[in-house]
Write an enzyme that holds these catalytic residues in place. Structure first.
Site, PDB file in Angstrom:
ATOM      1  N   HIS A 169      38.766  41.066  29.083  1.00 46.51           N
ATOM      2  CA  HIS A 169      37.528  40.375  29.437  1.00 46.51           C
ATOM      3  C   HIS A 169      36.754  40.099  28.159  1.00 46.51           C
ATOM      4  O   HIS A 169      36.792  40.893  27.206  1.00 46.51           O
ATOM      5  CB  HIS A 169      36.695  41.220  30.398  1.00 46.51           C
ATOM      6  CG  HIS A 169      35.574  40.477  31.056  1.00 46.51           C
ATOM      7  ND1 HIS A 169      34.356  40.290  30.444  1.00 46.51           N
ATOM      8  CD2 HIS A 169      35.487  39.869  32.267  1.00 46.51           C
ATOM      9  CE1 HIS A 169      33.566  39.598  31.252  1.00 46.51           C
ATOM     10  NE2 HIS A 169      34.231  39.328  32.357  1.00 46.51           N
ATOM     11  N   ASP A 207      38.929  39.849  38.399  1.00 49.21           N
ATOM     12  CA  ASP A 207      39.810  38.851  39.006  1.00 49.21           C
ATOM     13  C   ASP A 207      41.143  39.442  39.453  1.00 49.21           C
ATOM     14  O   ASP A 207      41.846  38.858  40.275  1.00 49.21           O
ATOM     15  CB  ASP A 207      40.067  37.713  38.018  1.00 49.21           C
ATOM     16  CG  ASP A 207      38.791  37.044  37.570  1.00 49.21           C
ATOM     17  OD1 ASP A 207      38.022  36.616  38.443  1.00 49.21           O
ATOM     18  OD2 ASP A 207      38.540  36.964  36.358  1.00 49.21           O
TER      19      ASP A 207
END
Length: 437
Positions: free
Chosen positions: A308, A365
């Site tokens: 991320h 996600d």
């Protein structure tokens, strides 16, 4: 925020002192707002990766420690009895609602869940295969045509009213876009259902056969929306702030946010994860082969859902969604091979020095798509669900900027690297292509 010290910039014989601002948790920022005025210089920061564009009291993230807090409350504390509407109120108005405030806000959502029939008719002119995100952006913008009294919002009552309309109507628009793509009749909102249950009702009920939402599914969807509700100055939020800084109305600003969220590098990332897991399953690849391929720079295989931009630790949202997946699948009493693959990939990656050294942990996600899939939500609606969840954050960010008397239109500088000066050449005298792109 208070100033704690000065930063000194030395360029040749020139010395410029710049204030240092200190945030709540001790994070520091060099205030360069007068840099060009004092030195004639601007900063160069592609993608604004090292630039704070605002001071905000909404969301706090510590990516190294894996911390996410809304208005100071750790995200984990919203999981026991997840209530998306309560979190939306907190983000927008700055405090948890009491019983009366929550009841009044919920009633405002119920009162505004229907679309104007003129807007509903617009769905029949949209191609069946139209991307749901295109529909969502267009319809949010069209809401301004039917609620022109809210194009300027200057008092708290009006702001609450327009926020309630947007948060309520966005799920109706989303559900109608799905029904249109399936050639199914629209199912109108049921005023007796709560927010998430009502959305699933509009998505999946049939005439004379209402879709019954289980508590586990309702809680899971509340969690998905809560965990996506705000995430500091990401691409779509920055877009909402940029559009809003021009004093554009809230409908236009949020419609722009939807367009930014549409990109596969932002809101579409969980779609990439599901498609990757499906390819792994259909291709018969083992998790071990996938991990090896991901580490091989010459291999085109990409492992989505790990790493991320902000988090250099386990994304706290991913932990919560993984637990939600386990509960939902236990309740449904059926197995999804994609979840099994995801579990194994995570297990191997968390034990692999390659991933550990690069701080590549599962992100939100990685599990959100599997959870939405378990609810029966199709892949092309994943990003729409992200937008529903993120809408309160956009509204909160727009309001915070709008309420700040020092806010100015966002207008970055650039470092020009083009031609110095050229002469205009008449068309008849142009011999060769002048293309430079």
């Amino acid at each position: 925020m208070p100033e704690s010290a000065k930063a000194v910039l030395v360029v040749g014989d020139q010395r410029v002192e710049l204030p240092i601002l200190v945030g709540t948790h001790g994070e520091r920022a060099i205030d360069i707002s007068r840099l060009r005025e004092l030195s004639g210089l601007v900063t160069y920061d592609p993608s604004l990766a090292n630039t704070a564009i605002t001071q905000s009291a909404i969301t706090y993230i510590d990516g190294d420690q894996g911390i996410l807090r809304y208005r100071g409350i750790p995200i984990e504390q919203f999981t026991e009895k997840p209530n998306f509407i309560e979190v939306a109120y907190l983000l927008i108005f700055g405090h948890l609602p009491n019983k009366t405030e929550l009841s009044q806000f919920s009633e405002a959502l119920t009162e505004n869940e229907l679309l104007h029939e003129g807007l509903t008719q617009q769905f029949y002119h949209i191609p069946l295969d139209a991307p749901p995100m295109a529909i969502l952006s267009a319809m949010l913008s069209q809401l301004a045509c039917y609620h022109q009294e809210f194009l300027k919002v200057e008092d708290p009552e009006s702001f609450l009213a327009v926020a309630a309309r947007l948060i309520s109507k966005v799920r109706t628009i989303a559900a109608f876009s799905y029904r249109r793509s399936q050639g199914l009749p629209f199912i109108y909102p049921d005023p007796h259902l709560r927010y998430c249950a009502n959305f699933l009702h509009m998505m999946f009920s049939l005439p004379y056969k209402q879709y019954i939402v289980t508590p586990e599914i309702e809680d899971a969807l509340n969690l998905v929306f809560i965990l996506h509700a705000d995430h500091e100055q990401n691409c779509s939020t920055m877009t909402v702030r940029t559009v809003g800084s021009a004093k554009a109305n809230l409908f236009a600003s949020c419609a722009a946010g939807v367009s930014a969220l549409w990109g596969p590098l932002h809101g579409g990332a969980n779609v990439e994860v599901i498609q990757m897991l499906e390819r792994i399953y259909q291709g018969g690849m083992s998790a071990e082969e996938c991990i090896a391929a991901a580490k091989d720079k010459s291999n085109p295989f990409r492992l989505y859902g790990f790493g991320h931009r902000i988090y250099k630790n386990y994304d706290p949202r991913a932990k919560i969604l993984k637990q939600a997946c386990e509960r939902v699948f236990a309740n449904l009493q059926h197995k999804d091979p994609l979840l099994d693959i995801a579990r194994k990939l995570e297990e191997l990656a968390l034990a692999d020095p390659y991933f550990i050294e690069r701080k590549l942990y599962p992100n939100v996600d990685f599990y959100s798509g599997i959870l939405l899939r378990a609810m029966g939500i199709p892949t092309n609606m994943f990003t729409v669900c992200f937008a529903i969840g993120r809408l309160p954050g956009w509204i909160a960010q727009w309001k915070e900027q709008h309420d700040n008397p020092e806010s100015r239109i966002i207008r970055p500088r650039q470092l020009y690297i083009g031609l110095v000066e050229e002469k205009y050449v008449p068309l008849a005298e142009r011999q060769t292509s002048q293309r430079i792109f």
